[in-house]
Design an enzyme around this catalytic site. Sequence first.
Site, PDB file in Angstrom:
ATOM      1  N   LYS A 154      15.992  -3.877 -10.907  1.00 57.52           N
ATOM      2  CA  LYS A 154      16.892  -4.032  -9.762  1.00 57.52           C
ATOM      3  C   LYS A 154      18.277  -4.431 -10.265  1.00 57.52           C
ATOM      4  O   LYS A 154      18.426  -5.411 -11.012  1.00 57.52           O
ATOM      5  CB  LYS A 154      16.358  -5.102  -8.808  1.00 57.52           C
ATOM      6  CG  LYS A 154      15.034  -4.744  -8.150  1.00 57.52           C
ATOM      7  CD  LYS A 154      15.202  -3.675  -7.090  1.00 57.52           C
ATOM      8  CE  LYS A 154      13.921  -3.489  -6.293  1.00 57.52           C
ATOM      9  NZ  LYS A 154      14.071  -2.511  -5.197  1.00 57.52           N
ATOM     10  N   ASP A 178      17.196   0.678  -9.817  1.00 60.49           N
ATOM     11  CA  ASP A 178      17.365   0.679  -8.358  1.00 60.49           C
ATOM     12  C   ASP A 178      18.539  -0.231  -8.008  1.00 60.49           C
ATOM     13  O   ASP A 178      18.454  -1.456  -8.146  1.00 60.49           O
ATOM     14  CB  ASP A 178      16.082   0.185  -7.688  1.00 60.49           C
ATOM     15  CG  ASP A 178      16.118   0.323  -6.173  1.00 60.49           C
ATOM     16  OD1 ASP A 178      17.164   0.747  -5.637  1.00 60.49           O
ATOM     17  OD2 ASP A 178      15.107   0.004  -5.528  1.00 60.49           O
ATOM     18  N   GLU A 204      17.825   4.976  -8.396  1.00 57.01           N
ATOM     19  CA  GLU A 204      17.412   4.972  -6.998  1.00 57.01           C
ATOM     20  C   GLU A 204      18.507   4.360  -6.117  1.00 57.01           C
ATOM     21  O   GLU A 204      19.027   3.283  -6.415  1.00 57.01           O
ATOM     22  CB  GLU A 204      16.115   4.174  -6.857  1.00 57.01           C
ATOM     23  CG  GLU A 204      15.466   4.275  -5.498  1.00 57.01           C
ATOM     24  CD  GLU A 204      14.118   3.571  -5.464  1.00 57.01           C
ATOM     25  OE1 GLU A 204      13.736   3.086  -4.381  1.00 57.01           O
ATOM     26  OE2 GLU A 204      13.446   3.502  -6.519  1.00 57.01           O
ATOM     27  N   ASP A 229      16.262   6.180  -1.165  1.00 53.48           N
ATOM     28  CA  ASP A 229      15.383   5.161  -0.592  1.00 53.48           C
ATOM     29  C   ASP A 229      15.910   4.751   0.777  1.00 53.48           C
ATOM     30  O   ASP A 229      15.414   5.187   1.809  1.00 53.48           O
ATOM     31  CB  ASP A 229      15.268   3.952  -1.524  1.00 53.48           C
ATOM     32  CG  ASP A 229      14.310   2.893  -0.965  1.00 53.48           C
ATOM     33  OD1 ASP A 229      13.772   3.065   0.150  1.00 53.48           O
ATOM     34  OD2 ASP A 229      14.096   1.869  -1.637  1.00 53.48           O
ATOM     35  N   LYS A 251       8.334   5.487   2.100  1.00 56.42           N
ATOM     36  CA  LYS A 251       7.629   4.218   2.304  1.00 56.42           C
ATOM     37  C   LYS A 251       6.879   4.267   3.627  1.00 56.42           C
ATOM     38  O   LYS A 251       7.437   4.656   4.656  1.00 56.42           O
ATOM     39  CB  LYS A 251       8.601   3.052   2.251  1.00 56.42           C
ATOM     40  CG  LYS A 251       9.188   2.873   0.851  1.00 56.42           C
ATOM     41  CD  LYS A 251      10.086   1.682   0.725  1.00 56.42           C
ATOM     42  CE  LYS A 251      10.552   1.539  -0.732  1.00 56.42           C
ATOM     43  NZ  LYS A 251      11.556   0.455  -0.883  1.00 56.42           N
TER      44      LYS A 251
END
Length: 338
Positions: A154, A178, A204, A229, A251
Amino acid sequence: MKLILHEYDLKLKHRFSIAHDSRDIQKSLILELRDGQFSGFGEATASKYYGYSIEEMRAILEVNREQIESYQYQSPEEFWVDMSTEMSVNSFAQSALDVAVNDLYAKSKGVSLSKLWGEESSHNLVSNYTIGIDTIEKMAQKLEEFPWPSYKIKLGTKEDIAIIKELRKLTDAKFRVDANCGWGVEETLINAREMIGLGVEFIEQPLVADDWLGMKTLYEKSPLPIIADESIVGEGDIERCYGFFHGVNIKLMKCGGLTPARRMISKAKSYGMKVMVGCMTESSVGISAIAQLLPLLDYVDMDGFLLLESEIADGVRLANNTIVVPDSAGIGVSSLIS
Protein backbone atom coordinates in the site's frame (compact mmCIF):
# COMPACT_ATOMS: atom_id res chain seq x y z
CA MET A 1 -35.32 -20.67 6.44
CA LYS A 2 -34.17 -18.66 9.47
CA LEU A 3 -32.04 -15.49 9.26
CA ILE A 4 -29.47 -15.10 12.06
CA LEU A 5 -27.09 -12.13 12.32
CA HIS A 6 -23.74 -12.27 14.14
CA GLU A 7 -21.72 -9.11 14.77
CA TYR A 8 -17.95 -9.11 15.38
CA ASP A 9 -15.15 -6.65 16.01
CA LEU A 10 -12.20 -8.19 14.17
CA LYS A 11 -8.96 -7.09 15.81
CA LEU A 12 -6.08 -6.61 13.39
CA LYS A 13 -2.50 -7.72 14.07
CA HIS A 14 -1.26 -4.28 13.00
CA ARG A 15 -2.94 -0.95 12.39
CA PHE A 16 -4.02 -1.12 8.75
CA SER A 17 -3.40 2.10 6.85
CA ILE A 18 -4.03 3.01 3.22
CA ALA A 19 -4.06 6.35 1.42
CA HIS A 20 -7.59 7.23 2.60
CA ASP A 21 -8.17 5.22 5.80
CA SER A 22 -6.60 3.72 8.92
CA ARG A 23 -8.01 1.24 11.46
CA ASP A 24 -7.16 -1.21 14.26
CA ILE A 25 -10.57 -2.92 14.35
CA GLN A 26 -12.63 -4.16 11.41
CA LYS A 27 -16.34 -4.42 12.17
CA SER A 28 -17.97 -7.42 10.53
CA LEU A 29 -21.48 -8.81 10.12
CA ILE A 30 -21.85 -12.55 9.56
CA LEU A 31 -25.18 -13.56 8.04
CA GLU A 32 -26.36 -17.11 8.69
CA LEU A 33 -29.26 -18.74 6.87
CA ARG A 34 -30.37 -21.87 8.71
CA ASP A 35 -32.59 -24.37 6.93
CA GLY A 36 -32.99 -27.70 8.69
CA GLN A 37 -29.60 -29.34 9.17
CA PHE A 38 -27.70 -26.87 6.98
CA SER A 39 -26.44 -23.33 7.60
CA GLY A 40 -25.19 -21.00 4.88
CA PHE A 41 -22.82 -18.19 5.84
CA GLY A 42 -21.99 -14.83 4.26
CA GLU A 43 -20.03 -11.82 5.48
CA ALA A 44 -19.95 -8.06 5.02
CA THR A 45 -17.57 -5.64 6.72
CA ALA A 46 -18.17 -1.98 7.49
CA SER A 47 -16.59 0.53 5.09
CA LYS A 48 -16.06 4.22 5.75
CA TYR A 49 -15.04 4.85 2.13
CA TYR A 50 -18.20 3.31 0.64
CA GLY A 51 -20.42 4.56 3.46
CA TYR A 52 -21.80 1.27 4.78
CA SER A 53 -22.07 0.64 8.53
CA ILE A 54 -23.02 -2.56 10.35
CA GLU A 55 -26.13 -0.79 11.65
CA GLU A 56 -27.28 0.06 8.13
CA MET A 57 -26.69 -3.49 6.95
CA ARG A 58 -28.64 -4.95 9.86
CA ALA A 59 -31.47 -2.50 9.22
CA ILE A 60 -31.99 -3.43 5.56
CA LEU A 61 -31.87 -7.12 6.41
CA GLU A 62 -34.41 -6.71 9.21
CA VAL A 63 -36.75 -4.79 6.90
CA ASN A 64 -36.62 -7.76 4.51
CA ARG A 65 -36.48 -10.52 7.13
CA GLU A 66 -39.98 -11.86 6.47
CA GLN A 67 -39.42 -12.06 2.72
CA ILE A 68 -36.00 -13.68 3.15
CA GLU A 69 -37.18 -16.29 5.62
CA SER A 70 -40.31 -17.24 3.69
CA TYR A 71 -38.79 -17.22 0.19
CA GLN A 72 -38.96 -20.55 -1.66
CA TYR A 73 -36.05 -20.17 -4.07
CA GLN A 74 -35.09 -22.62 -6.81
CA SER A 75 -31.55 -21.32 -7.29
CA PRO A 76 -29.27 -18.64 -5.81
CA GLU A 77 -29.40 -16.78 -9.13
CA GLU A 78 -33.19 -16.62 -8.99
CA PHE A 79 -33.07 -15.47 -5.37
CA TRP A 80 -30.59 -12.67 -6.23
CA VAL A 81 -32.83 -11.37 -9.04
CA ASP A 82 -36.03 -11.51 -7.00
CA MET A 83 -34.41 -9.78 -4.00
CA SER A 84 -32.40 -7.23 -5.99
CA THR A 85 -34.97 -4.42 -5.83
CA GLU A 86 -35.08 -4.55 -2.04
CA MET A 87 -31.39 -5.29 -1.40
CA SER A 88 -29.55 -3.29 -4.09
CA VAL A 89 -29.70 -0.13 -1.95
CA ASN A 90 -27.03 -1.78 0.24
CA SER A 91 -24.71 -3.94 -1.85
CA PHE A 92 -22.69 -5.02 1.21
CA ALA A 93 -25.73 -6.58 2.90
CA GLN A 94 -26.84 -7.89 -0.49
CA SER A 95 -23.48 -9.63 -0.89
CA ALA A 96 -23.62 -11.30 2.53
CA LEU A 97 -27.12 -12.58 1.73
CA ASP A 98 -26.12 -13.83 -1.72
CA VAL A 99 -23.03 -15.66 -0.41
CA ALA A 100 -25.08 -17.28 2.38
CA VAL A 101 -27.72 -18.47 -0.11
CA ASN A 102 -25.05 -19.88 -2.44
CA ASP A 103 -23.36 -21.60 0.50
CA LEU A 104 -26.64 -23.09 1.75
CA TYR A 105 -27.62 -24.28 -1.73
CA ALA A 106 -24.28 -26.02 -2.35
CA LYS A 107 -24.37 -27.63 1.09
CA SER A 108 -27.82 -29.03 0.32
CA LYS A 109 -26.25 -30.64 -2.77
CA GLY A 110 -23.28 -31.96 -0.79
CA VAL A 111 -20.56 -30.34 -2.93
CA SER A 112 -18.30 -27.31 -2.82
CA LEU A 113 -19.65 -24.24 -4.55
CA SER A 114 -16.90 -24.21 -7.17
CA LYS A 115 -17.66 -27.84 -8.10
CA LEU A 116 -21.36 -27.05 -8.26
CA TRP A 117 -20.49 -24.41 -10.86
CA GLY A 118 -18.44 -26.99 -12.77
CA GLU A 119 -15.14 -25.30 -11.96
CA GLU A 120 -12.38 -27.73 -11.05
CA SER A 121 -9.23 -26.28 -9.56
CA SER A 122 -6.16 -27.23 -7.56
CA HIS A 123 -6.49 -23.81 -5.86
CA ASN A 124 -2.84 -23.05 -6.64
CA LEU A 125 -3.31 -19.35 -7.45
CA VAL A 126 -1.20 -17.48 -4.90
CA SER A 127 -2.81 -14.62 -3.01
CA ASN A 128 -0.76 -11.57 -2.21
CA TYR A 129 -0.19 -10.53 1.41
CA THR A 130 -0.84 -6.86 2.13
CA ILE A 131 1.67 -4.51 3.74
CA GLY A 132 -0.22 -1.40 4.89
CA ILE A 133 1.24 2.12 4.90
CA ASP A 134 3.60 2.79 7.80
CA THR A 135 7.15 3.98 8.35
CA ILE A 136 9.68 2.28 6.10
CA GLU A 137 11.10 0.49 9.13
CA LYS A 138 7.73 -0.88 10.25
CA MET A 139 6.74 -1.90 6.71
CA ALA A 140 10.02 -3.80 6.45
CA GLN A 141 9.32 -5.42 9.83
CA LYS A 142 5.85 -6.54 8.69
CA LEU A 143 7.33 -8.09 5.55
CA GLU A 144 10.08 -9.91 7.44
CA GLU A 145 7.71 -11.36 10.03
CA PHE A 146 5.51 -12.89 7.32
CA PRO A 147 7.59 -14.43 4.49
CA TRP A 148 5.37 -14.79 1.42
CA PRO A 149 5.78 -15.21 -2.36
CA SER A 150 3.70 -12.15 -3.32
CA TYR A 151 3.02 -8.86 -1.53
CA LYS A 152 0.61 -6.03 -2.14
CA ILE A 153 2.32 -2.84 -0.97
CA LYS A 154 0.00 0.00 0.00
CA LEU A 155 1.42 3.35 -1.10
CA GLY A 156 0.41 6.99 -1.40
CA THR A 157 3.19 8.71 0.57
CA LYS A 158 6.11 11.00 -0.24
CA GLU A 159 8.50 8.05 0.15
CA ASP A 160 6.88 5.51 -2.16
CA ILE A 161 9.93 4.70 -4.28
CA ALA A 162 12.15 4.54 -1.21
CA ILE A 163 9.70 2.09 0.37
CA ILE A 164 9.78 -0.25 -2.63
CA LYS A 165 13.56 -0.07 -2.87
CA GLU A 166 13.98 -0.89 0.81
CA LEU A 167 11.50 -3.76 0.74
CA ARG A 168 13.10 -5.16 -2.39
CA LYS A 169 16.35 -5.59 -0.45
CA LEU A 170 14.57 -8.06 1.85
CA THR A 171 12.88 -10.41 -0.62
CA ASP A 172 12.68 -11.55 -4.23
CA ALA A 173 8.89 -12.01 -3.93
CA LYS A 174 6.52 -10.45 -6.44
CA PHE A 175 5.33 -6.95 -5.57
CA ARG A 176 1.97 -5.45 -6.44
CA VAL A 177 1.43 -1.79 -5.67
CA ASP A 178 -1.86 -0.23 -4.57
CA ALA A 179 -1.96 3.56 -4.32
CA ASN A 180 -5.68 3.70 -3.36
CA CYS A 181 -6.28 6.89 -5.40
CA GLY A 182 -3.24 8.57 -3.84
CA TRP A 183 -1.26 9.60 -6.96
CA GLY A 184 -1.56 11.93 -9.93
CA VAL A 185 -0.96 11.11 -13.60
CA GLU A 186 2.65 12.26 -13.89
CA GLU A 187 3.51 10.82 -10.49
CA THR A 188 2.15 7.46 -11.60
CA LEU A 189 4.16 7.46 -14.83
CA ILE A 190 7.36 8.39 -12.98
CA ASN A 191 6.75 5.74 -10.33
CA ALA A 192 5.87 3.09 -12.91
CA ARG A 193 9.14 3.68 -14.79
CA GLU A 194 11.07 3.23 -11.52
CA MET A 195 9.06 0.27 -10.31
CA ILE A 196 9.23 -1.82 -13.45
CA GLY A 197 12.88 -2.48 -12.60
CA LEU A 198 12.03 -3.29 -8.98
CA GLY A 199 9.91 -6.36 -9.64
CA VAL A 200 6.50 -4.68 -9.45
CA GLU A 201 3.84 -6.68 -11.31
CA PHE A 202 1.13 -4.01 -11.64
CA ILE A 203 -0.24 -0.80 -10.12
CA GLU A 204 -3.73 -0.78 -8.63
CA GLN A 205 -5.94 2.34 -8.72
CA PRO A 206 -3.34 5.14 -8.72
CA LEU A 207 -5.83 7.95 -9.50
CA VAL A 208 -9.09 9.08 -7.93
CA ALA A 209 -12.00 6.96 -9.11
CA ASP A 210 -13.56 9.47 -11.53
CA ASP A 211 -10.39 10.72 -13.29
CA TRP A 212 -11.17 8.96 -16.56
CA LEU A 213 -9.07 11.33 -18.68
CA GLY A 214 -6.06 10.62 -16.49
CA MET A 215 -6.78 6.90 -16.55
CA LYS A 216 -6.81 6.94 -20.36
CA THR A 217 -3.36 8.52 -20.36
CA LEU A 218 -2.04 5.85 -18.00
CA TYR A 219 -3.65 3.06 -20.02
CA GLU A 220 -1.79 4.26 -23.10
CA LYS A 221 1.54 5.27 -21.54
CA SER A 222 2.21 3.30 -18.36
CA PRO A 223 4.95 0.65 -18.67
CA LEU A 224 3.14 -1.33 -15.94
CA PRO A 225 -0.45 -2.64 -16.14
CA ILE A 226 -3.05 -0.53 -14.34
CA ILE A 227 -5.77 -2.37 -12.39
CA ALA A 228 -9.08 -0.75 -11.41
CA ASP A 229 -10.40 -0.94 -7.86
CA GLU A 230 -12.22 2.16 -6.64
CA SER A 231 -13.26 2.87 -10.25
CA ILE A 232 -15.19 -0.39 -10.44
CA VAL A 233 -18.20 -1.10 -8.25
CA GLY A 234 -20.95 -2.96 -10.10
CA GLU A 235 -21.62 -4.80 -13.33
CA GLY A 236 -22.00 -1.69 -15.48
CA ASP A 237 -18.47 -0.58 -14.62
CA ILE A 238 -16.76 -3.40 -16.53
CA GLU A 239 -17.65 -1.84 -19.88
CA ARG A 240 -16.77 1.60 -18.56
CA CYS A 241 -13.29 0.42 -17.47
CA TYR A 242 -12.53 -1.18 -20.84
CA GLY A 243 -9.91 0.91 -22.63
CA PHE A 244 -9.00 2.74 -19.40
CA PHE A 245 -7.58 -0.13 -17.32
CA HIS A 246 -5.70 -3.29 -18.19
CA GLY A 247 -7.59 -5.25 -15.57
CA VAL A 248 -10.19 -5.02 -12.82
CA ASN A 249 -10.28 -5.90 -9.13
CA ILE A 250 -13.82 -7.14 -8.40
CA LYS A 251 -15.01 -7.16 -4.79
CA LEU A 252 -18.04 -9.14 -3.70
CA MET A 253 -19.36 -6.53 -1.30
CA LYS A 254 -19.18 -3.72 -3.83
CA CYS A 255 -20.99 -5.60 -6.59
CA GLY A 256 -23.55 -7.44 -4.43
CA GLY A 257 -22.19 -10.97 -4.10
CA LEU A 258 -20.95 -14.04 -5.93
CA THR A 259 -23.83 -14.06 -8.41
CA PRO A 260 -23.02 -10.70 -10.06
CA ALA A 261 -19.26 -11.22 -9.55
CA ARG A 262 -19.35 -14.29 -11.79
CA ARG A 263 -21.10 -12.31 -14.51
CA MET A 264 -18.55 -9.51 -14.16
CA ILE A 265 -15.65 -11.93 -14.46
CA SER A 266 -17.11 -13.39 -17.64
CA LYS A 267 -17.67 -9.95 -19.15
CA ALA A 268 -14.20 -8.67 -18.26
CA LYS A 269 -12.63 -11.75 -19.85
CA SER A 270 -14.68 -11.21 -23.00
CA TYR A 271 -12.98 -7.79 -23.27
CA GLY A 272 -9.54 -9.35 -22.79
CA MET A 273 -9.02 -7.73 -19.40
CA LYS A 274 -7.13 -9.33 -16.51
CA VAL A 275 -9.38 -10.29 -13.60
CA MET A 276 -8.63 -10.09 -9.92
CA VAL A 277 -10.95 -10.58 -6.97
CA GLY A 278 -10.03 -8.74 -3.79
CA CYS A 279 -11.09 -8.73 -0.17
CA MET A 280 -11.99 -6.02 2.33
CA THR A 281 -10.35 -7.45 5.46
CA GLU A 282 -12.92 -10.17 5.97
CA SER A 283 -12.62 -13.18 8.24
CA SER A 284 -12.29 -16.68 6.79
CA VAL A 285 -16.04 -16.58 6.01
CA GLY A 286 -15.65 -13.91 3.34
CA ILE A 287 -12.30 -15.28 2.18
CA SER A 288 -13.74 -18.79 1.78
CA ALA A 289 -16.38 -17.31 -0.54
CA ILE A 290 -13.71 -15.60 -2.65
CA ALA A 291 -11.78 -18.89 -2.84
CA GLN A 292 -14.65 -20.47 -4.79
CA LEU A 293 -13.80 -18.14 -7.69
CA LEU A 294 -10.11 -19.10 -7.91
CA PRO A 295 -10.43 -21.18 -11.11
CA LEU A 296 -11.72 -18.08 -12.93
CA LEU A 297 -9.04 -15.58 -11.89
CA ASP A 298 -5.70 -14.19 -13.02
CA TYR A 299 -4.89 -12.67 -9.60
CA VAL A 300 -6.42 -12.89 -6.15
CA ASP A 301 -6.20 -10.82 -2.97
CA MET A 302 -7.62 -13.09 -0.24
CA ASP A 303 -5.31 -12.34 2.68
CA GLY A 304 -7.90 -10.63 4.93
CA PHE A 305 -8.05 -13.44 7.48
CA LEU A 306 -4.24 -13.47 7.72
CA LEU A 307 -4.29 -9.86 8.96
CA LEU A 308 -6.45 -10.73 12.00
CA GLU A 309 -5.27 -11.55 15.51
CA SER A 310 -7.73 -14.43 15.78
CA GLU A 311 -10.27 -16.22 13.62
CA ILE A 312 -14.05 -16.46 14.08
CA ALA A 313 -14.79 -19.42 11.80
CA ASP A 314 -13.35 -22.47 10.12
CA GLY A 315 -12.90 -22.52 6.36
CA VAL A 316 -9.73 -21.40 4.59
CA ARG A 317 -6.64 -21.69 6.78
CA LEU A 318 -2.91 -21.14 6.74
CA ALA A 319 -0.76 -24.29 6.73
CA ASN A 320 2.92 -24.61 5.84
CA ASN A 321 2.99 -21.04 4.56
CA THR A 322 0.14 -21.79 2.16
CA ILE A 323 -3.53 -20.80 2.12
CA VAL A 324 -5.45 -24.08 2.20
CA VAL A 325 -8.97 -24.11 0.73
CA PRO A 326 -11.15 -26.90 2.12
CA ASP A 327 -12.91 -29.14 -0.37
CA SER A 328 -15.97 -29.49 1.84
CA ALA A 329 -19.53 -28.55 0.91
CA GLY A 330 -20.54 -24.98 0.15
CA ILE A 331 -17.81 -22.41 0.74
CA GLY A 332 -16.15 -24.70 3.29
CA VAL A 333 -17.35 -22.96 6.48
CA SER A 334 -19.23 -25.31 8.80
CA SER A 335 -19.47 -23.24 11.96
CA LEU A 336 -18.55 -20.02 13.72
CA ILE A 337 -16.08 -19.95 16.61
CA SER A 338 -17.64 -18.32 19.68
